[in-house]
Design a protein around this motif. Structure first.
Motif, PDB file in Angstrom:
ATOM      1  N   TYR A 699      -2.203   2.271  13.130  1.00  0.00           N
ATOM      2  CA  TYR A 699      -1.072   1.463  13.587  1.00  0.00           C
ATOM      3  C   TYR A 699      -1.600   0.155  14.194  1.00  0.00           C
ATOM      4  CZ  TYR A 699       1.086   6.118  13.554  1.00  0.00           C
ATOM      5  OH  TYR A 699       1.521   7.369  13.207  1.00  0.00           O
ATOM      6  N   ASN A 700      -0.793  -0.879  14.082  1.00  0.00           N
ATOM      7  CA  ASN A 700      -1.074  -2.127  14.804  1.00  0.00           C
ATOM      8  C   ASN A 700       0.258  -2.758  15.158  1.00  0.00           C
ATOM      9  OD1 ASN A 700      -1.777  -4.818  15.615  1.00  0.00           O
ATOM     10  ND2 ASN A 700      -3.760  -4.522  14.605  1.00  0.00           N
ATOM     11  N   ALA A 701       0.683  -2.540  16.381  1.00  0.00           N
ATOM     12  CA  ALA A 701       1.995  -3.028  16.802  1.00  0.00           C
ATOM     13  C   ALA A 701       2.030  -4.549  16.845  1.00  0.00           C
ATOM     14  CB  ALA A 701       2.342  -2.451  18.175  1.00  0.00           C
ATOM     15  N   GLY A 702       0.914  -5.174  17.244  1.00  0.00           N
ATOM     16  CA  GLY A 702       0.907  -6.640  17.335  1.00  0.00           C
ATOM     17  C   GLY A 702       1.068  -7.297  15.986  1.00  0.00           C
ATOM     18  N   VAL A 703       0.387  -6.752  14.986  1.00  0.00           N
ATOM     19  CA  VAL A 703       0.492  -7.309  13.640  1.00  0.00           C
ATOM     20  C   VAL A 703       1.737  -6.779  12.945  1.00  0.00           C
ATOM     21  CG1 VAL A 703      -0.638  -7.393  11.376  1.00  0.00           C
ATOM     22  CG2 VAL A 703      -1.987  -7.638  13.471  1.00  0.00           C
ATOM     23  N   GLY A 704       2.095  -5.560  13.251  1.00  0.00           N
ATOM     24  CA  GLY A 704       3.304  -5.015  12.675  1.00  0.00           C
ATOM     25  C   GLY A 704       3.065  -4.200  11.429  1.00  0.00           C
ATOM     26  N   PHE A 705       2.027  -3.344  11.445  1.00  0.00           N
ATOM     27  CA  PHE A 705       1.879  -2.472  10.293  1.00  0.00           C
ATOM     28  C   PHE A 705       1.545  -1.046  10.750  1.00  0.00           C
ATOM     29  CE2 PHE A 705      -2.566  -4.143  10.487  1.00  0.00           C
ATOM     30  CZ  PHE A 705      -3.258  -2.938  10.616  1.00  0.00           C
ATOM     31  N   LYS A 706       1.947  -0.112   9.917  1.00  0.00           N
ATOM     32  CA  LYS A 706       1.558   1.279  10.048  1.00  0.00           C
ATOM     33  C   LYS A 706       0.921   1.649   8.722  1.00  0.00           C
ATOM     34  CE  LYS A 706       3.338   5.986  10.531  1.00  0.00           C
ATOM     35  NZ  LYS A 706       4.541   6.838  10.695  1.00  0.00           N
ATOM     36  N   ALA A 707      -0.391   1.915   8.780  1.00  0.00           N
ATOM     37  CA  ALA A 707      -1.132   2.134   7.545  1.00  0.00           C
ATOM     38  C   ALA A 707      -1.336   3.632   7.339  1.00  0.00           C
ATOM     39  CB  ALA A 707      -2.479   1.422   7.618  1.00  0.00           C
ATOM     40  N   PRO A 708      -0.605   4.238   6.419  1.00  0.00           N
ATOM     41  CA  PRO A 708      -0.853   5.661   6.147  1.00  0.00           C
ATOM     42  C   PRO A 708      -2.198   5.841   5.440  1.00  0.00           C
ATOM     43  CG  PRO A 708       0.753   4.764   4.608  1.00  0.00           C
ATOM     44  CD  PRO A 708       0.472   3.680   5.595  1.00  0.00           C
ATOM     45  N   ILE A 709      -2.960   6.798   5.899  1.00  0.00           N
ATOM     46  CA  ILE A 709      -4.247   7.110   5.283  1.00  0.00           C
ATOM     47  C   ILE A 709      -4.159   8.532   4.739  1.00  0.00           C
ATOM     48  CG2 ILE A 709      -6.740   7.250   5.609  1.00  0.00           C
ATOM     49  CD1 ILE A 709      -5.688   4.464   6.060  1.00  0.00           C
ATOM     50  N   LYS A 710      -3.948   8.652   3.475  1.00  0.00           N
ATOM     51  CA  LYS A 710      -3.856   9.949   2.819  1.00  0.00           C
ATOM     52  C   LYS A 710      -4.861   9.940   1.673  1.00  0.00           C
ATOM     53  CE  LYS A 710       1.059  10.755   3.810  1.00  0.00           C
ATOM     54  NZ  LYS A 710       0.891  11.970   4.639  1.00  0.00           N
ATOM     55  N   SER A 711      -5.932  10.695   1.878  1.00  0.00           N
ATOM     56  CA  SER A 711      -6.973  10.690   0.861  1.00  0.00           C
ATOM     57  C   SER A 711      -7.831  11.941   1.007  1.00  0.00           C
ATOM     58  CB  SER A 711      -7.839   9.442   0.995  1.00  0.00           C
ATOM     59  OG  SER A 711      -8.438   9.402   2.268  1.00  0.00           O
ATOM     60  N   HIS A 742     -15.124   8.485   0.809  1.00  0.00           N
ATOM     61  CA  HIS A 742     -13.709   8.449   1.170  1.00  0.00           C
ATOM     62  C   HIS A 742     -12.957   7.620   0.150  1.00  0.00           C
ATOM     63  CE1 HIS A 742     -10.236   6.405   3.080  1.00  0.00           C
ATOM     64  NE2 HIS A 742     -10.029   7.593   3.633  1.00  0.00           N
ATOM     65  N   GLN A 743     -11.872   8.166  -0.307  1.00  0.00           N
ATOM     66  CA  GLN A 743     -11.059   7.464  -1.296  1.00  0.00           C
ATOM     67  C   GLN A 743     -10.216   6.402  -0.607  1.00  0.00           C
ATOM     68  OE1 GLN A 743      -8.179   9.939  -3.324  1.00  0.00           O
ATOM     69  NE2 GLN A 743      -8.813   9.126  -5.305  1.00  0.00           N
ATOM     70  N   GLY A 744     -10.300   5.150  -1.093  1.00  0.00           N
ATOM     71  CA  GLY A 744      -9.577   4.038  -0.465  1.00  0.00           C
ATOM     72  C   GLY A 744      -8.076   4.121  -0.669  1.00  0.00           C
ATOM     73  N   GLY A 745      -7.361   3.116  -0.099  1.00  0.00           N
ATOM     74  CA  GLY A 745      -5.912   3.060  -0.225  1.00  0.00           C
ATOM     75  C   GLY A 745      -5.403   1.676   0.122  1.00  0.00           C
ATOM     76  N   ASN A 746      -4.094   1.488   0.061  1.00  0.00           N
ATOM     77  CA  ASN A 746      -3.464   0.192   0.337  1.00  0.00           C
ATOM     78  C   ASN A 746      -2.614   0.274   1.596  1.00  0.00           C
ATOM     79  OD1 ASN A 746      -4.578  -0.720  -2.053  1.00  0.00           O
ATOM     80  ND2 ASN A 746      -2.723  -0.330  -3.243  1.00  0.00           N
ATOM     81  N   VAL A 747      -2.651  -0.811   2.356  1.00  0.00           N
ATOM     82  CA  VAL A 747      -1.869  -0.915   3.579  1.00  0.00           C
ATOM     83  C   VAL A 747      -0.972  -2.138   3.461  1.00  0.00           C
ATOM     84  CG1 VAL A 747      -1.935  -1.239   6.067  1.00  0.00           C
ATOM     85  CG2 VAL A 747      -3.681   0.167   4.937  1.00  0.00           C
ATOM     86  N   THR A 748       0.329  -1.953   3.585  1.00  0.00           N
ATOM     87  CA  THR A 748       1.273  -3.058   3.498  1.00  0.00           C
ATOM     88  C   THR A 748       1.519  -3.632   4.891  1.00  0.00           C
ATOM     89  OG1 THR A 748       2.366  -2.128   1.561  1.00  0.00           O
ATOM     90  CG2 THR A 748       3.603  -3.758   2.851  1.00  0.00           C
ATOM     91  N   VAL A 749       1.328  -4.938   5.026  1.00  0.00           N
ATOM     92  CA  VAL A 749       1.615  -5.644   6.270  1.00  0.00           C
ATOM     93  C   VAL A 749       2.899  -6.433   6.039  1.00  0.00           C
ATOM     94  CG1 VAL A 749       0.767  -7.239   8.010  1.00  0.00           C
ATOM     95  CG2 VAL A 749      -0.845  -5.822   6.714  1.00  0.00           C
ATOM     96  N   GLU A 750       3.946  -6.044   6.692  1.00  0.00           N
ATOM     97  CA  GLU A 750       5.267  -6.619   6.441  1.00  0.00           C
ATOM     98  C   GLU A 750       5.263  -8.132   6.654  1.00  0.00           C
ATOM     99  OE1 GLU A 750       9.919  -5.923   7.838  1.00  0.00           O
ATOM    100  OE2 GLU A 750       8.277  -4.853   8.814  1.00  0.00           O
TER     101      GLU A 750
END
Length: 864
Positions: A699-711, A742-750
């Motif tokens: 999570y990063n409240a200041g930037v505004g993203f919640k990055a799910p890590i499922k791998s 570790h398998q990578g993933g994508n994080v969307t920053v609104e």
């Protein structure tokens, strides 16, 4: 007295001064109240009054002075309405009467004096096709409170050997309209003075409103009314003036307008020197409230005439139209405190060999172009505004800017040196971000000077106003104010160049609200105004690398904590029957809880941001249970083989110690492990293969993203060692290695873009030893207390993240975590001699440049 025609209705008296009053009918039987073609010769002074209701023409000659007062109507079909010749002077008073002559039959008023003055005061309404008023004398004075409409013919005043003054100090008021080449023509050998006052109107249909010429004296014209010249003649002008050897002076507080029906043939003029060799001075003053409009030039369309000095002063409104030229020589000064507007290409020619200066404290705007020759200095000071938004300004030697220079579109400023003083502002702020100004010269900034720029930063290809400096040797310092025209700002990988070719000059961002808002950081994106390269300044877009590297840093910090602190080699929990027969089978069950905390520092680097270093605090707790089966004393070798499986659950939470990055994470991870171990004769080795389901989020409240890590996280771990015993003491060196993928993933920053995490690799190597003692307690319990030291090293400390902004711009971020550290452990192994039970308890401490932490682990095994 000689009366050429009897005047029964006229009477006279006196000896030295004769007064003639006319009314009634003359002896020739003309209609009542009419005096026609009377010629009166008087030895001394004479006074003739045409009374109210009178109607006649007057022609007088006297050796003294002549005074004529007209209160009625003088109408004549041939010759002048009033012709007065006086040796010592002529005075004509209209007093509200009217004079009319037929077309081409002579002026309405003709006055001639050999040595005196011709004074025409309030001539009334004078209409004539030849010339409404014509006076020839040593000195002519035309004055009065009002000058009613003069149709067709204009006013002519000339003096062969004297002066001409039209209007006196009070000036002419009224209307002069002519279809000829002039409204007022004043010529003299000596001084010519023409004054018009507020309310007067002088219009020439095919020439100059005022033409004033002096052979050897000065020409002075003061206008408080409205002057209009038009037509196609070369003399078409509001004012046409020349002095062969004297000075020319024009002062305007009214309006001056020129139009030209054939502009290609030459230039309409405000003031023109007929003789190009005029050595005198030229002065044009447009006073407050004054207006000068038209195609303007000096030097009869040729700007090369020579004058001792030229002074142009404007405090009113001065507007050129079409192609205009100002030719000047001698000592030249051009001062503006009003409004000057050029329309069409305008050239101001100044000799380079003399002092030439332009001073502006008003408004100076160009349309088409304004070119100076002779490289004059140009000073813009006080509250002056120089606006080149609609045309270039070139040819200046030094431009001294202490007020405002405005530019828009694609423009050129030709100045050898542009000195932007402490109160000077060079602005391209007009709500358009594509303006281009080329300074063909050198820029010199002073502390406090300003360059104002518009930018558009919503996309990955931003635009901004640009100042390009072509001259070498720029220096000094200025501040730059910025205004972003978009509601949002994007990320861009190519810097936005705003100032180029500035040499050694330096610039800094201002602190006003617009600039602060323009450079204020957005979500994970920062902006700075800075020097991009030599002589190039602009806006650079950067990433908040703490935030951009946060997801991968938290993920790898969690993996590092698992591999170094939670998961253990299984040798400590393995046990085989003592004294077992060869190849005897056995098995066992075990459980292992663990928990602890680490602080792991990471640093992120990128081409598009300053390196960022942040510390992640990771807490973890979990357990694992296992079972294995084995073969004891394999082939009588004393070695025991174990094959087992284990499973468990571990929960982790992380938080940044750097408040600015503000990231946090949680992970809940079940796992499954298979292992193979070989022990005996002091030797031990084990191998593990582990699959961990990594389920969590950053999570990063200041930037505004919640990055799910499922791998999935896959790990292979190897460990081996040998125990050396000497009595009750032992030394146990060991080595270990683990490989994790570790398998990578994508994080969307609104509203910003996407972070793409590459696969994370971790290759951890370990070498160390433990030292302890074996103690037997009550013959039933053996305990082995020990201390161990292990040195760890990460072979893949870097992990990659690719950021793609909504604009399509892409940036790579490299994040570095731990590299090497030391782990010190205190522990104890225990086993019962009377039962197949073994256990251990251990506390670990980790120390390194990038990590510090602790953990506690224990386990119990029951064999069967």
């Amino acid at each position: 007295m000689i009366i050429t025609k009897a005047m029964a209705a006229c009477s006279g008296s006196g000896v030295a001064t004769w007064t003639v009053a006319c009314s009634g009918t003359d002896t020739n039987g003309y209609s009542a109240s009419k005096l026609v073609n009377s010629r009166i010769t008087i030895a001394a002074d004479a006074v003739v009054n045409n009374l109210s209701g009178g109607d006649g023409g007057v022609s007088m000659t006297t050796l003294g002075s002549v005074t004529i007062t007209n209160l009625g109507q003088i109408s004549l079909v041939a010759g002048p309405g009033v012709a007065a010749i006086g040796a010592t002077g002529v005075t004509i008073n209209g007093a509200g009467g009217s004079i009319t002559t037929a077309s081409n039959k002579g002026p309405g008023i003709f006055g001639l004096s050999a040595v005196g003055n011709v004074t025409i005061t309030d001539p009334g309404n004078v209409t004539s096709g030849t010339g409404s008023i014509d006076s020839s004398t040593v000195s002519t004075l035309l004055s009065g409170l009002s000058l009613p409409t003069v149709l067709s013919g204009g006013v002519v005043a000339s003096a062969v050997a004297g002066n001409v003054r039209i209007g006196g100090s009070d000036g002419i008021a009224g209307t002069i309209t002519t279809t000829g080449n002039f409204g007022i023509l004043a010529t003299a050998a000596d001084v010519v003075t023409v004054n018009t006052k507020v309310g007067s109107v002088v219009t020439a249909a095919s020439g100059a409103a005022i033409t004033a010429l002096a052979a050897v004296g000065n020409v002075s014209i003061k206008n408080g009314g409205a002057l209009t010249g038009s037509g196609s003649n070369v003399t078409t002008a509001a004012v046409w003036g020349s002095s062969l050897t004297g000075n020319l002076s024009l002062t305007n507080s009214g309006s001056i307008t020129t139009t030209r029906s054939n502009p290609a043939a030459g230039y309409a003029v405000t003031l023109v020197g007929l003789d190009l060799a005029n050595p005198g001075s030229i002065s044009i003053t447009n006073s407050i409230g004054g207006s000068i409009t038209g195609r303007l030039s000096l030097g009869s369309g040729d700007p090369s005439y020579s004058a001792a000095s030229t002074t142009l002063t404007n405090a009113g409104t001065w507007t050129t139209s079409g192609a205009s030229q100002f030719g000047a020589n001698g000592v030249v000064t051009f001062s503006n405190s009003g409004t000057i507007s050029t329309s069409g290409p305008t050239t101001f020619s100044m000799s380079s060999s003399v002092l030439a200066a332009v001073t502006n404290t008003g408004s100076f705007s160009t349309s088409g172009s304004l070119n100076f020759t002779g490289s004059p200095s140009f000073t813009n000071s006080a509250i002056g505004i120089v606006d080149i938004s609609s045309g270039d300004l070139t040819g200046v030697g030094s431009f001294n800017n202490a007020a405002t220079l405005a530019s828009a579109g694609v423009r050129n400023l030709g100045a050898g040196t542009f000195n932007n003083h402490g109160t000077g502002v060079l602005t391209m702020r007009n709500l358009v971000s594509t303006d281009r100004l080329t300074l063909n010269g050198t820029y010199v900034g002073s502390p406090g000077s300003v360059i104002a720029i518009d930018v558009s930063m919503a996309s990955g290809a931003p635009t901004g106003d640009n100042l390009t400096i072509t001259g070498a040797g720029s220096s000094g310092s200025s501040i730059v104010t910025l205004k972003n025209l978009d509601a949002t700002k994007g990320f861009f990988t190519t810097p936005l160049k705003l100032i180029e070719g500035s040499g050694a000059a330096s610039f800094a961002a201002a602190t006003d609200a617009d600039t602060v808002a323009t450079l204020a950081p957005g979500k994970m994106i920062g902006y700075s105004f800075q020097r991009i390269s030599d002589g190039v300044w602009g806006i650079v877009s950067t990433l908040d690398l703490s935030a951009a590297g946060g997801p991968v840093a938290h993920t790898k910090s969690a993996l590092t904590s698992l591999n170094t602190s939670f998961f253990q080699n299984v040798s400590s929990l393995l046990a085989a029957p003592v004294g077992a027969a060869a190849d005897a089978g056995f098995g066992g069950l075990w459980i292992l809880p663990a928990g602890g905390a680490n602080q792991i520092s990471y640093s992120s680097t990128s081409t598009f941001g300053a390196p960022a270093r942040t510390t992640v605090g990771i807490k973890f707790a979990g357990f694992q249970v296992g079972a294995d089966f084995g073969v004891a004393n394999v082939s009588g070798s004393g070695l025991n083989l174990h094959l087992g499986v284990s499973a468990g659950q571990v929960d982790l939470s992380g938080s940044d110690r750097n408040v600015q990055s503000g990231a946090s994470s949680t992970f809940s991870s079940p796992y499954f492990t298979t292992y193979l171990a070989l022990q005996g004769n002091g030797f031990f080795a084990d191998a593990q293969a582990r699959r961990l389901n990594f389920d969590g989020a950053v999570y990063n409240a200041g930037v505004g993203f919640k990055a799910p890590i499922k791998s999935h996280v896959d790990t292979i771990a190897l460990n081996a060692g040998y125990r050396l015993s000497d009595g009750g003491l032992f030394l146990e060196p060991s080595i270990g290695f683990s490989r994790t993928r570790h398998q990578g993933g994508n994080v969307t920053v609104e509203d910003v873009g996407e972070l793409r995490l590459a696969n994370i690799r971790s290759d951890l190597g370990k070498v160390g030893a433990r030292v302890g003692a074996s103690l037997l307690i009550n013959h039933e319990l053996q305990v082995d207390p020990y201390v161990s030291v292990n040195f760890w090293r990460e072979l893949h400390r870097a992990a990659m993240t690719q950021f793609e902004a909504l604009s399509g711009a892409i940036a790579d971020v490299r994040t570095h975590t731990i590299q090497s550290f030391t782990q010190v452990s205190l522990g104890v192994d225990a086993k019962l001699t009377t039962a197949p039970v073994v256990a251990f308890l251990r506390a670990d401490g980790r120390f390194g440049a990038d990590i510090s932490g602790w953990s506690a682990t224990g386990g119990v095994r029951v064999s069967f």
